[in-house]
Design an enzyme around this catalytic site. Structure first.
Site, short mmCIF file in Angstrom:
data_model
loop_
_atom_site.label_atom_id
_atom_site.label_comp_id
_atom_site.label_asym_id
_atom_site.label_seq_id
_atom_site.Cartn_x
_atom_site.Cartn_y
_atom_site.Cartn_z
N CYS A 28 7.59 -11.56 -12.13
CA CYS A 28 6.06 -11.64 -11.71
C CYS A 28 5.81 -10.07 -11.19
CB CYS A 28 5.64 -12.65 -10.82
SG CYS A 28 4.03 -12.10 -10.05
N CYS A 31 3.97 -9.70 -8.08
CA CYS A 31 4.82 -10.27 -6.82
C CYS A 31 5.90 -9.26 -6.53
CB CYS A 31 5.72 -11.36 -7.45
SG CYS A 31 4.57 -12.71 -8.12
#
Length: 103
Positions: A28, A31
């Site tokens: 991600c 993230c």
């Protein structure tokens, strides 16, 4: 350093005081942007807030239990109860503002 938690110890590690858990995954992009911000907050606020992180791919049960559909998700708990949830990337200032309500 932000402590990694698992499905097995999440409730135990986030049951007392104010905690922020960063739900993330290695693939991600947002993230990976959020993680250094959480690390910086941990350095500055660890006396008031306990910071943890959970890899949702390795620990799907907890994310499923809390209905986490998008990552990064930052979950704030106070004495074990969820009091706030932030979905998507958030700046240090935005997170500090939320935590100030509970810490």
């Amino acid at each position: 350093m932000v402590e990694a938690v698992t499905d097995d110890n999440f409730n135990e590690k986030t049951s007392q005081g104010v905690t922020l858990t960063d739900f993330w995954a290695t693939w991600c992009g947002p993230c990976r942007m959020q993680s250094p911000v959480v690390e910086q907050l941990d350095d500055e606020m660890s006396d008031q807030v306990k910071f943890t992180k959970m890899d949702v791919d390795a620990n799907p049960k907890t994310a499923q239990n809390f209905g986490i559909m998008s990552i990064p998700t930052l979950m704030v708990k106070k004495d074990g109860a969820v009091v706030d949830t932030l979905v998507g990337y958030h700046s240090k200032e935005q997170i500090q503002k939320v935590l100030a309500q509970y810490a």
